[in-house]
Design an enzyme around this catalytic site. Sequence first.
Site, short mmCIF file in Angstrom:
data_model
loop_
_atom_site.label_atom_id
_atom_site.label_comp_id
_atom_site.label_asym_id
_atom_site.label_seq_id
_atom_site.Cartn_x
_atom_site.Cartn_y
_atom_site.Cartn_z
N ASN A 196 0.87 -1.18 0.00
CA ASN A 196 0.00 0.00 0.00
C ASN A 196 0.90 1.22 0.00
O ASN A 196 1.52 1.55 1.02
CB ASN A 196 -0.89 -0.04 1.25
CG ASN A 196 -1.88 1.11 1.29
OD1 ASN A 196 -1.86 1.99 0.41
ND2 ASN A 196 -2.74 1.11 2.28
N ARG B 147 -2.50 -2.24 -3.47
CA ARG B 147 -3.74 -1.51 -3.22
C ARG B 147 -3.73 -0.31 -4.15
O ARG B 147 -2.81 0.50 -4.15
CB ARG B 147 -3.79 -1.04 -1.77
CG ARG B 147 -4.98 -0.15 -1.56
CD ARG B 147 -5.23 0.20 -0.12
NE ARG B 147 -6.48 0.93 -0.08
CZ ARG B 147 -6.64 2.09 0.55
NH1 ARG B 147 -5.66 2.64 1.21
NH2 ARG B 147 -7.81 2.68 0.53
N HIS C 256 -13.36 2.23 -0.38
CA HIS C 256 -13.35 1.18 0.65
C HIS C 256 -13.85 -0.16 0.10
O HIS C 256 -14.30 -1.03 0.85
CB HIS C 256 -14.23 1.54 1.87
CG HIS C 256 -13.68 2.65 2.70
ND1 HIS C 256 -14.48 3.66 3.23
CD2 HIS C 256 -12.43 2.93 3.12
CE1 HIS C 256 -13.74 4.50 3.92
NE2 HIS C 256 -12.49 4.08 3.87
N LEU D 210 -16.25 2.21 9.39
CA LEU D 210 -16.00 3.43 10.16
C LEU D 210 -14.56 3.42 10.65
O LEU D 210 -14.25 2.84 11.69
CB LEU D 210 -16.96 3.51 11.35
CG LEU D 210 -18.46 3.30 11.04
CD1 LEU D 210 -19.27 3.31 12.33
CD2 LEU D 210 -18.96 4.36 10.07
N ARG E 267 -12.63 14.75 7.47
CA ARG E 267 -13.47 15.14 6.33
C ARG E 267 -14.89 15.44 6.79
O ARG E 267 -15.44 14.71 7.64
CB ARG E 267 -13.52 14.04 5.27
CG ARG E 267 -12.19 13.74 4.63
CD ARG E 267 -12.38 12.79 3.44
NE ARG E 267 -11.12 12.19 3.04
CZ ARG E 267 -10.88 10.87 3.08
NH1 ARG E 267 -11.82 10.02 3.45
NH2 ARG E 267 -9.70 10.42 2.71
N ASP F 294 -9.05 11.78 16.25
CA ASP F 294 -9.02 10.41 16.76
C ASP F 294 -10.28 10.15 17.58
O ASP F 294 -10.55 10.87 18.55
CB ASP F 294 -7.76 10.23 17.63
CG ASP F 294 -7.54 8.78 18.02
OD1 ASP F 294 -8.46 8.19 18.62
OD2 ASP F 294 -6.46 8.26 17.72
N PHE F 295 -11.02 9.12 17.19
CA PHE F 295 -12.32 8.90 17.85
C PHE F 295 -12.19 8.64 19.35
O PHE F 295 -13.05 9.03 20.13
CB PHE F 295 -13.08 7.75 17.17
CG PHE F 295 -14.56 7.93 17.27
CD1 PHE F 295 -15.25 8.62 16.30
CD2 PHE F 295 -15.26 7.45 18.36
CE1 PHE F 295 -16.61 8.84 16.42
CE2 PHE F 295 -16.62 7.66 18.49
CZ PHE F 295 -17.30 8.35 17.51
N ARG F 296 -11.10 7.98 19.74
CA ARG F 296 -10.91 7.71 21.18
C ARG F 296 -10.82 9.01 21.97
O ARG F 296 -11.35 9.13 23.07
CB ARG F 296 -9.63 6.89 21.40
CG ARG F 296 -9.83 5.42 21.08
CD ARG F 296 -8.53 4.71 20.95
NE ARG F 296 -7.79 5.22 19.79
CZ ARG F 296 -6.85 4.54 19.16
NH1 ARG F 296 -6.51 3.35 19.59
NH2 ARG F 296 -6.25 5.05 18.12
N GLY G 77 -11.84 0.79 12.55
CA GLY G 77 -11.40 1.08 13.92
C GLY G 77 -12.52 1.53 14.83
O GLY G 77 -12.64 1.09 15.98
N VAL G 78 -13.38 2.42 14.35
CA VAL G 78 -14.50 2.91 15.16
C VAL G 78 -15.61 1.87 15.20
O VAL G 78 -16.12 1.52 16.27
CB VAL G 78 -15.05 4.25 14.60
CG1 VAL G 78 -16.27 4.71 15.38
CG2 VAL G 78 -13.96 5.33 14.61
N GLU H 56 -8.21 -5.82 4.90
CA GLU H 56 -8.04 -5.46 3.49
C GLU H 56 -6.83 -6.16 2.88
O GLU H 56 -6.83 -6.48 1.69
CB GLU H 56 -7.92 -3.94 3.36
CG GLU H 56 -9.26 -3.25 3.61
CD GLU H 56 -9.15 -1.76 3.85
OE1 GLU H 56 -8.91 -1.36 5.01
OE2 GLU H 56 -9.31 -0.99 2.90
P1 AMP Z 1 -8.95 2.80 11.06
O1 AMP Z 1 -8.80 3.89 10.03
O2 AMP Z 1 -9.88 1.71 10.65
O3 AMP Z 1 -7.63 2.30 11.59
O4 AMP Z 1 -9.66 3.47 12.34
C1 AMP Z 1 -9.07 4.53 13.03
C2 AMP Z 1 -10.10 5.13 13.99
O5 AMP Z 1 -10.58 4.11 14.88
C3 AMP Z 1 -9.53 6.24 14.84
O6 AMP Z 1 -10.44 7.32 14.86
C4 AMP Z 1 -9.46 5.60 16.20
O7 AMP Z 1 -9.62 6.53 17.22
C5 AMP Z 1 -10.64 4.67 16.17
N1 AMP Z 1 -10.52 3.67 17.24
C6 AMP Z 1 -9.58 2.72 17.39
N2 AMP Z 1 -9.77 2.04 18.54
C7 AMP Z 1 -10.86 2.57 19.15
C8 AMP Z 1 -11.56 2.33 20.36
N3 AMP Z 1 -11.17 1.38 21.21
N4 AMP Z 1 -12.66 3.08 20.62
C9 AMP Z 1 -13.05 4.05 19.77
N5 AMP Z 1 -12.43 4.32 18.62
C10 AMP Z 1 -11.35 3.61 18.30
#
Ligand code: AMP
Length: 397
Positions: A10, A91, A180, A209, A241, A282-284, A330-331, A384
Amino acid sequence: MSTPHVLVVNAGSSSLKYSLVDATTGESPGSGLVERIGESSSTVVHQGPEGESRIDGAVADHEEAFRLALHAFEEHGPSLSDFDVVAVGHRAVHGGELFSAPVLVTDEVTDAIRDLIPLAPLHNPANLEGIAGARTLFPDLPHVAVFDTAFHQTLEPHAWSYAVPRSWATEHGIRRYGFHGTSFSFVSRASAELLGTPLEETNLIVAHLGNGASVAAIHGGRSVETSMGLTPLEGLVMGTRSGDVDPALHAHLHRELGWSLDEIDRELNRESGLKGLAGENDFREVLRLREEGDEGAGLAFDVYVHRLRKYVGAYYAVLGRVDAIVFTGGVGENAALVRSAALSGLEPLGIQVDAELNDVRSETARLVSSERSRVAVAVVPTDEEWEIARQAVDLIG
Ligand code: AMP
């Protein structure tokens, strides 16, 4: 070892992710990430049998990045010669209308990817760099390009057309493509396995997500609608975005504030979404700030969930019959609260999340709906790289 392995690649504009993948099991005995290609302080972080090792150095371009990756395999293992490496799987982001399936890379294919650069000005040039570097270093292996847009080439004209003058589509390729696709392909197959129904008879709403996010309506294994469009900006709220905005927004900002189109494009792609509303992409972090009572983070969460819910409702209507709503990325895989909030109160539609099951943390595909739920709700981790390896092996036979 006799099972076929694929070196999955990738390539980003300044990075290169590589992973040796067993196409049968999805296991990866060795992988790594080269970062800051083109700068004086590049690094490769390699994962092998000894765990993680890091090599620093200056890497001028993607070809050198591959040399460094090969060096990492030699130095830290595993040795590539111990595996039956049958292909390099790339990819590729934008295949336009030209590619609806993976292809063997030839000069004609790289020319076509180059012709599609206007549709993906950041991604396609990086993909081409990666392909060129890998073809130089692995001249004897077949190279397969797997496009993120390919899975959605099954959309019908009423789903992919924008209601704009028709010549925009016929002459300039202005239409919805969706992205995706590699993830949706993997997750739809894994979801059918989880449900124990043939893919061809399974209707799914899949929400991918991650940092980028999109949702797809998948009818019997074929994508019929998806939330990203001409570019990955359309649709859901993402890390940076905006997702859907009024299409007149550009004209308004330009006229009223004097912003250039490039500035507006940058703001909507890099400074919006969760980052725009909560100050964090970052969702966390958004969840943590929301817990602390931060108003922006609370709003970001609410807008995120509301948008997702709207799409789930819309795609329910598109499909008519839905067997499962599936969360991935991840989310989607980790944030139980997003799943429960997005689907709360939908019992009249036959959708009921089981609070206890939903809160269980696990890395395997699982159902999180209650027994009474007519529509299954599932969490299915995406892979993926495995999908690219599988598609590459299928193509070369
Ligand atoms: P990805 O692009 O699929 O790697 O997802 C990245 C997103 O997943 C980021 O916004 C992370 O904050 C979120 N993420 C990863 N682990 C968690 C978790 N335990 N709780 C909430 N969001 C998460």
